[in-house]
Design a protein around this motif. Structure first.
Motif, PDB file in Angstrom:
ATOM      1  N   PRO A 146     -10.815  -0.231   4.434  1.00 61.05           N
ATOM      2  CA  PRO A 146     -11.616  -1.190   3.662  1.00 61.05           C
ATOM      3  C   PRO A 146     -13.115  -1.063   3.923  1.00 61.05           C
ATOM      4  CG  PRO A 146      -9.670  -2.275   4.510  1.00 61.05           C
ATOM      5  CD  PRO A 146      -9.706  -0.921   5.140  1.00 61.05           C
ATOM      6  N   MET A 147     -13.509  -0.746   5.167  1.00 61.68           N
ATOM      7  CA  MET A 147     -14.937  -0.550   5.456  1.00 61.68           C
ATOM      8  C   MET A 147     -15.488   0.605   4.625  1.00 61.68           C
ATOM      9  SD  MET A 147     -16.794   0.562   9.044  1.00 61.68           S
ATOM     10  CE  MET A 147     -16.288   2.303   8.884  1.00 61.68           C
ATOM     11  N   LEU A 148     -14.729   1.686   4.525  1.00 61.67           N
ATOM     12  CA  LEU A 148     -15.183   2.837   3.754  1.00 61.67           C
ATOM     13  C   LEU A 148     -15.190   2.526   2.257  1.00 61.67           C
ATOM     14  CD1 LEU A 148     -13.398   5.749   5.648  1.00 61.67           C
ATOM     15  CD2 LEU A 148     -15.655   4.753   6.045  1.00 61.67           C
ATOM     16  N   MET A 149     -14.236   1.744   1.794  1.00 58.76           N
ATOM     17  CA  MET A 149     -14.233   1.340   0.390  1.00 58.76           C
ATOM     18  C   MET A 149     -15.495   0.549   0.061  1.00 58.76           C
ATOM     19  SD  MET A 149     -10.226   0.218  -0.080  1.00 58.76           S
ATOM     20  CE  MET A 149     -10.392  -0.159  -1.836  1.00 58.76           C
ATOM     21  N   ALA A 150     -15.837  -0.393   0.938  1.00 62.10           N
ATOM     22  CA  ALA A 150     -17.053  -1.176   0.721  1.00 62.10           C
ATOM     23  C   ALA A 150     -18.290  -0.287   0.754  1.00 62.10           C
ATOM     24  CB  ALA A 150     -17.167  -2.266   1.786  1.00 62.10           C
ATOM     25  N   ARG A 151     -18.288   0.691   1.636  1.00 67.02           N
ATOM     26  CA  ARG A 151     -19.431   1.605   1.749  1.00 67.02           C
ATOM     27  C   ARG A 151     -19.601   2.430   0.476  1.00 67.02           C
ATOM     28  NH1 ARG A 151     -24.248   2.233   3.871  1.00 67.02           N
ATOM     29  NH2 ARG A 151     -24.611   4.035   5.186  1.00 67.02           N
ATOM     30  N   ALA A 152     -18.500   2.771  -0.182  1.00 63.22           N
ATOM     31  CA  ALA A 152     -18.547   3.552  -1.418  1.00 63.22           C
ATOM     32  C   ALA A 152     -18.757   2.686  -2.651  1.00 63.22           C
ATOM     33  CB  ALA A 152     -17.268   4.360  -1.582  1.00 63.22           C
ATOM     34  N   GLY A 153     -18.770   1.357  -2.470  1.00 63.58           N
ATOM     35  CA  GLY A 153     -18.967   0.458  -3.603  1.00 63.58           C
ATOM     36  C   GLY A 153     -17.690   0.020  -4.273  1.00 63.58           C
ATOM     37  N   LEU A 154     -16.544   0.427  -3.741  1.00 61.46           N
ATOM     38  CA  LEU A 154     -15.271  -0.038  -4.283  1.00 61.46           C
ATOM     39  C   LEU A 154     -15.012  -1.476  -3.848  1.00 61.46           C
ATOM     40  CD1 LEU A 154     -13.108   3.121  -3.519  1.00 61.46           C
ATOM     41  CD2 LEU A 154     -13.653   2.257  -5.800  1.00 61.46           C
ATOM     42  N   ALA A 155     -14.163  -2.152  -4.571  1.00 61.37           N
ATOM     43  CA  ALA A 155     -13.756  -3.496  -4.167  1.00 61.37           C
ATOM     44  C   ALA A 155     -12.731  -3.350  -3.055  1.00 61.37           C
ATOM     45  CB  ALA A 155     -13.155  -4.247  -5.350  1.00 61.37           C
ATOM     46  N   PRO A 156     -13.104  -3.700  -1.820  1.00 60.75           N
ATOM     47  CA  PRO A 156     -12.172  -3.486  -0.707  1.00 60.75           C
ATOM     48  C   PRO A 156     -10.927  -4.350  -0.846  1.00 60.75           C
ATOM     49  CG  PRO A 156     -14.412  -3.913   0.069  1.00 60.75           C
ATOM     50  CD  PRO A 156     -14.371  -4.287  -1.376  1.00 60.75           C
ATOM     51  N   THR A 157      -9.811  -3.772  -0.504  1.00 58.79           N
ATOM     52  CA  THR A 157      -8.561  -4.516  -0.545  1.00 58.79           C
ATOM     53  C   THR A 157      -7.810  -4.304   0.761  1.00 58.79           C
ATOM     54  OG1 THR A 157      -7.448  -2.645  -1.629  1.00 58.79           O
ATOM     55  CG2 THR A 157      -8.311  -4.387  -3.049  1.00 58.79           C
ATOM     56  N   ARG A 158      -7.247  -5.384   1.252  1.00 57.32           N
ATOM     57  CA  ARG A 158      -6.361  -5.273   2.416  1.00 57.32           C
ATOM     58  C   ARG A 158      -4.982  -4.906   1.896  1.00 57.32           C
ATOM     59  NH1 ARG A 158      -2.468  -8.019   5.064  1.00 57.32           N
ATOM     60  NH2 ARG A 158      -2.516  -8.157   7.350  1.00 57.32           N
ATOM     61  N   PRO A 159      -4.319  -3.930   2.510  1.00 61.53           N
ATOM     62  CA  PRO A 159      -2.977  -3.573   2.035  1.00 61.53           C
ATOM     63  C   PRO A 159      -2.079  -4.805   1.963  1.00 61.53           C
ATOM     64  CG  PRO A 159      -3.727  -2.010   3.690  1.00 61.53           C
ATOM     65  CD  PRO A 159      -4.728  -3.119   3.663  1.00 61.53           C
ATOM     66  N   ARG A 160      -1.511  -5.042   0.793  1.00 58.51           N
ATOM     67  CA  ARG A 160      -0.701  -6.240   0.577  1.00 58.51           C
ATOM     68  C   ARG A 160       0.765  -6.028   0.932  1.00 58.51           C
ATOM     69  NH1 ARG A 160      -4.086  -5.603  -3.632  1.00 58.51           N
ATOM     70  NH2 ARG A 160      -2.495  -4.527  -4.834  1.00 58.51           N
ATOM     71  N   GLY A 161       1.211  -4.784   0.843  1.00 60.50           N
ATOM     72  CA  GLY A 161       2.619  -4.524   1.083  1.00 60.50           C
ATOM     73  C   GLY A 161       3.488  -5.102  -0.012  1.00 60.50           C
ATOM     74  N   GLN A 162       4.778  -5.181   0.247  1.00 61.63           N
ATOM     75  CA  GLN A 162       5.721  -5.743  -0.720  1.00 61.63           C
ATOM     76  C   GLN A 162       6.670  -6.699  -0.006  1.00 61.63           C
ATOM     77  OE1 GLN A 162       7.588  -1.628  -1.335  1.00 61.63           O
ATOM     78  NE2 GLN A 162       9.386  -2.933  -1.555  1.00 61.63           N
ATOM     79  N   PRO A 163       7.187  -7.696  -0.737  1.00 62.31           N
ATOM     80  CA  PRO A 163       8.115  -8.632  -0.105  1.00 62.31           C
ATOM     81  C   PRO A 163       9.372  -7.919   0.382  1.00 62.31           C
ATOM     82  CG  PRO A 163       7.335  -9.460  -2.236  1.00 62.31           C
ATOM     83  CD  PRO A 163       6.917  -8.032  -2.148  1.00 62.31           C
ATOM     84  N   ALA A 164       9.831  -8.310   1.557  1.00 59.34           N
ATOM     85  CA  ALA A 164      11.031  -7.721   2.135  1.00 59.34           C
ATOM     86  C   ALA A 164      11.783  -8.794   2.910  1.00 59.34           C
ATOM     87  CB  ALA A 164      10.664  -6.548   3.039  1.00 59.34           C
ATOM     88  N   VAL A 165      12.972  -8.426   3.390  1.00 61.10           N
ATOM     89  CA  VAL A 165      13.824  -9.359   4.121  1.00 61.10           C
ATOM     90  C   VAL A 165      14.263  -8.696   5.424  1.00 61.10           C
ATOM     91  CG1 VAL A 165      15.977 -10.679   4.077  1.00 61.10           C
ATOM     92  CG2 VAL A 165      14.656 -10.381   1.973  1.00 61.10           C
ATOM     93  N   ALA A 166      14.225  -9.433   6.515  1.00 60.52           N
ATOM     94  CA  ALA A 166      14.741  -8.937   7.794  1.00 60.52           C
ATOM     95  C   ALA A 166      16.265  -8.951   7.752  1.00 60.52           C
ATOM     96  CB  ALA A 166      14.233  -9.804   8.932  1.00 60.52           C
ATOM     97  N   LEU A 167      16.869  -7.787   7.966  1.00 66.28           N
ATOM     98  CA  LEU A 167      18.330  -7.712   7.961  1.00 66.28           C
ATOM     99  C   LEU A 167      18.899  -8.246   9.271  1.00 66.28           C
ATOM    100  CD1 LEU A 167      20.733  -6.766   6.254  1.00 66.28           C
ATOM    101  CD2 LEU A 167      20.556  -4.542   7.391  1.00 66.28           C
ATOM    102  N   SER A 168      18.098  -8.105  10.343  1.00 64.93           N
ATOM    103  CA  SER A 168      18.480  -8.635  11.643  1.00 64.93           C
ATOM    104  C   SER A 168      17.234  -9.208  12.298  1.00 64.93           C
ATOM    105  CB  SER A 168      19.104  -7.536  12.511  1.00 64.93           C
ATOM    106  OG  SER A 168      18.204  -6.446  12.638  1.00 64.93           O
ATOM    107  N   ALA A 169      17.373  -9.774  13.478  1.00 64.82           N
ATOM    108  CA  ALA A 169      16.232 -10.380  14.155  1.00 64.82           C
ATOM    109  C   ALA A 169      15.211  -9.311  14.558  1.00 64.82           C
ATOM    110  CB  ALA A 169      16.707 -11.143  15.387  1.00 64.82           C
ATOM    111  N   PHE A 170      13.924  -9.646  14.434  1.00 65.72           N
ATOM    112  CA  PHE A 170      12.830  -8.784  14.846  1.00 65.72           C
ATOM    113  C   PHE A 170      12.138  -9.417  16.056  1.00 65.72           C
ATOM    114  CE2 PHE A 170      13.611  -6.758  10.981  1.00 65.72           C
ATOM    115  CZ  PHE A 170      12.709  -5.731  10.700  1.00 65.72           C
TER     116      PHE A 170
END
Length: 418
Positions: A322-346
């Motif tokens: 994101p720091m490099l995106m901002a440096r290049a003038g892009l709109a920085p985004t934090r990786p959002r990932g995708q919704p998931a479910v824990a199959l067992s305890a973490f």
């Protein structure tokens, strides 16, 4: 001159706070260059690109069928109309139509003057030199009007957009042979550590190969970035500061690993300060993620990541990119990932964001991946990351991650970027 390590802040920041701080403090570069359209994929547009021509460039048929010249209200179905010819795509405009006339027309062809609509061929029957029209739609039906998609002078692609195939298509449609893009961001990647040796060199029993520079270069590689190898620097304030200050004269940003945790053998923040820069160590309520160093020399931003390879990977994804995106003038985004479910305890510590390697075991009825954790009890092992399908993000507000808990998943197949 003795330079002391900058103190850590009183409390650990959450990842979103660190992201916002880094983005707010990073200024974008202003250099640009002109590239051919074929070379523009993955580049950052330097300014709004305006269209020099309307799209479509002429009134064109949206379907294969018959352009009709009879007023809609005058048509009695089935209507018999004289066919005057054929308008093919790529052919010059045909003679105007008069009431009672029609013209067979192909998709994309110039609609002849006098045509009030185009009727799909499925609703027409050929009868000698005439055509019988069984259905007439509203005036203007199936006609793409000149400029209805893009008007002359309107913006085709907005400033600081990352060009992908969609933008290439509309730029080509408007006849844009060249594009002004932000100059490649020159990014130096540096490792710090007395124990490190470059891959390919021999090692002694007390040394290890540097995995971080190759990994960080792989994570940061993009058409809008020019990667510079900053080498391996010893755990020494003067040596590290000299290297960083020299690089700051020729690059736009520096990403380094090692020397960030603030111990007696960690010199990143002190090295930056010794050579006229500003730096601070930032504690983050996450794992893996020792303190990172956020600083600059001569206005060139520097991100100091942990030496632990998995911590460097996660922090590069969350903060360096994101720091490099901002440096290049892009709109920085934090990786959002995708919704998931824990199959067992973490394994998870409340009030802290944990990132752990995870494998997709199956998908639920709602399509969400169901994950199992790999590697328990430590964050230093690389093998589980190789065996994993991605990284699971365990939010701080969840006290316990049990089977069925909703979590976030960052697949490796996306390069940890979305």
């Amino acid at each position: 001159m003795t330079v002391h390590q900058p103190p850590l802040q009183d409390h650990a920041l959450i990842p979103a706070e660190v992201f916002a701080m880094i983005v707010a403090e990073t200024a974008k570069i202003s250099r640009s260059r002109r590239v051919d359209l074929d070379a523009a994929l993955g580049c950052v547009v330097a300014g709004d690109v305006h269209s020099a021509r309307p799209l479509p460039y002429f009134d064109q048929s949206a379907v294969d069928g018959y352009a009709i010249g009879a007023p809609i209200e005058a048509v009695t179905l089935p209507a018999r109309l004289t066919v005057t010819g054929f308008a093919a795509a790529g052919a010059a405009a045909a003679a105007p139509l008069k009431p009672g006339q029609s013209m067979r027309i192909a998709t994309g062809a110039v609609v002849p003057a006098g045509a009030i609509a185009v009727v799909m061929r499925e609703y027409c029957r050929k009868d000698g030199d005439d055509v019988l029209v069984d259905r007439v739609t509203a005036a203007g039906a199936n006609i793409r009007l000149r400029g209805e998609d893009v008007a002359v002078g309107s913006v085709l692609v907005e400033s600081h957009t990352l060009i992908d195939a969609r933008h290439i298509a509309i730029l080509a449609s408007a006849g844009s042979e060249h594009v002004e893009v932000v100059d490649c961001l020159r990014v130096a990647v540096v490792s710090s550590g007395n124990e490190l040796r470059p891959v390919g060199d021999g090692t002694e029993g007390h040394q290890i190969y540097d995995a971080n520079r190759p990994m960080l270069r792989a994570l940061l590689r993009a058409p809008w970035i020019e990667l510079i190898d900053g080498g391996i620097v010893a755990d020494d304030t003067q040596a590290l500061g000299a290297q960083l200050s020299a690089l700051a004269l020729t690059v736009d940003a520096i990403v380094m690993s090692g020397g960030a945790s603030g111990s007696d053998t960690d010199h990143t923040a002190a090295a930056i300060a010794t050579f006229g820069g500003v730096a601070r160590s930032v504690r983050i309520a996450q794992r893996p993620g020792k303190p990172i160093v956020v600083g600059s020399i001569g206005g060139v931003p520097i991100m100091g990541l942990p030496g632990n390879t998995t911590a460097a990977m996660v922090n590069c994804m969350l903060y360096a990119r994101p720091m490099l995106m901002a440096r290049a003038g892009l709109a920085p985004t934090r990786p959002r990932g995708q919704p998931a479910v824990a199959l067992s305890a973490f394994e998870h510590t409340p009030m802290r964001t944990d990132f752990v390697p995870a494998r997709v075991v199956q998908h639920g009825a709602d399509g969400r991946p169901m994950l199992e954790q790999l590697s328990r009890g430590g964050s230093t092992r690389l093998r589980p990351y190789v065996e994993a399908d991605g990284i699971a993000e365990l939010p701080p507000e969840i006290e316990r991650v049990e089977s069925g808990s909703s979590i976030i998943f960052h697949p490796f197949r996306n390069g940890l970027s979305t």
